[in-house]
Enzyme design. Sequence first.
Site, PDB file in Angstrom:
ATOM      1  N   ARG A 102      -1.722  -6.929   1.043  1.00  0.00           N
ATOM      2  CA  ARG A 102      -2.321  -5.598   1.032  1.00  0.00           C
ATOM      3  C   ARG A 102      -3.664  -5.650   0.326  1.00  0.00           C
ATOM      4  O   ARG A 102      -3.797  -6.197  -0.763  1.00  0.00           O
ATOM      5  CB  ARG A 102      -1.414  -4.586   0.331  1.00  0.00           C
ATOM      6  CG  ARG A 102      -2.006  -3.186   0.408  1.00  0.00           C
ATOM      7  CD  ARG A 102      -1.013  -2.104   0.207  1.00  0.00           C
ATOM      8  NE  ARG A 102      -1.638  -0.812   0.506  1.00  0.00           N
ATOM      9  CZ  ARG A 102      -1.078   0.339   0.257  1.00  0.00           C
ATOM     10  NH1 ARG A 102       0.141   0.374  -0.244  1.00  0.00           N
ATOM     11  NH2 ARG A 102      -1.696   1.462   0.544  1.00  0.00           N
ATOM     12  N   ASP A 144       6.502   2.339  -2.210  1.00  0.00           N
ATOM     13  CA  ASP A 144       6.422   3.612  -2.932  1.00  0.00           C
ATOM     14  C   ASP A 144       7.640   3.778  -3.829  1.00  0.00           C
ATOM     15  O   ASP A 144       8.764   3.487  -3.424  1.00  0.00           O
ATOM     16  CB  ASP A 144       6.386   4.790  -1.954  1.00  0.00           C
ATOM     17  CG  ASP A 144       5.051   4.963  -1.268  1.00  0.00           C
ATOM     18  OD1 ASP A 144       4.028   4.533  -1.828  1.00  0.00           O
ATOM     19  OD2 ASP A 144       5.030   5.546  -0.166  1.00  0.00           O
TER      20      ASP A 144
END
Length: 163
Positions: A82, A106
């Site tokens: 990422r 998350d």
Amino acid sequence: MARVALLLGGNQGDVKRTLQTAQQLINSRVGAVLRCSHRYESEPWGFPAAQRFSNQALEVSTDLSPLEVLDACQGIERELGRNRAAEAIEKASSGAAYSSRPIDIDIIFYGDEVIDDERLTVPHPLLAEREFALQPLAEIMRRHRHPVTGVTVGEMLDALRNR
């Protein structure tokens, strides 16, 4: 020990393998993975993308503080490819709030804590609006109550689907 609900997702590269690797890294760096949902496919939420997302929920037992969990998860995201700087450029050029990515982790719940920090908001503020998060979460913790609203994960999912 805190029980933490994490949502993993991505839509770039070998997502199945990335989610498996993320789960292994979470187990070794964040805490013991107690439960894991199946993977669910969904359309991108909040932006257009050619690739569908794959999402999975985990319940993890951890000794880490909420911000330590956040730091560990963001480190795993970076390790798995990422690039938030590249995403920011893509979002700025497209005007979209979100973009494609190989992995996103998350923190949905951290026990029954309510956290409103400049770096972390828990429970996740958009949870009740996101079927792609509620569906895998309901598989592993359907009766878990939102610490602010008191509504269960299953009730949130049912309400969203009935709209």
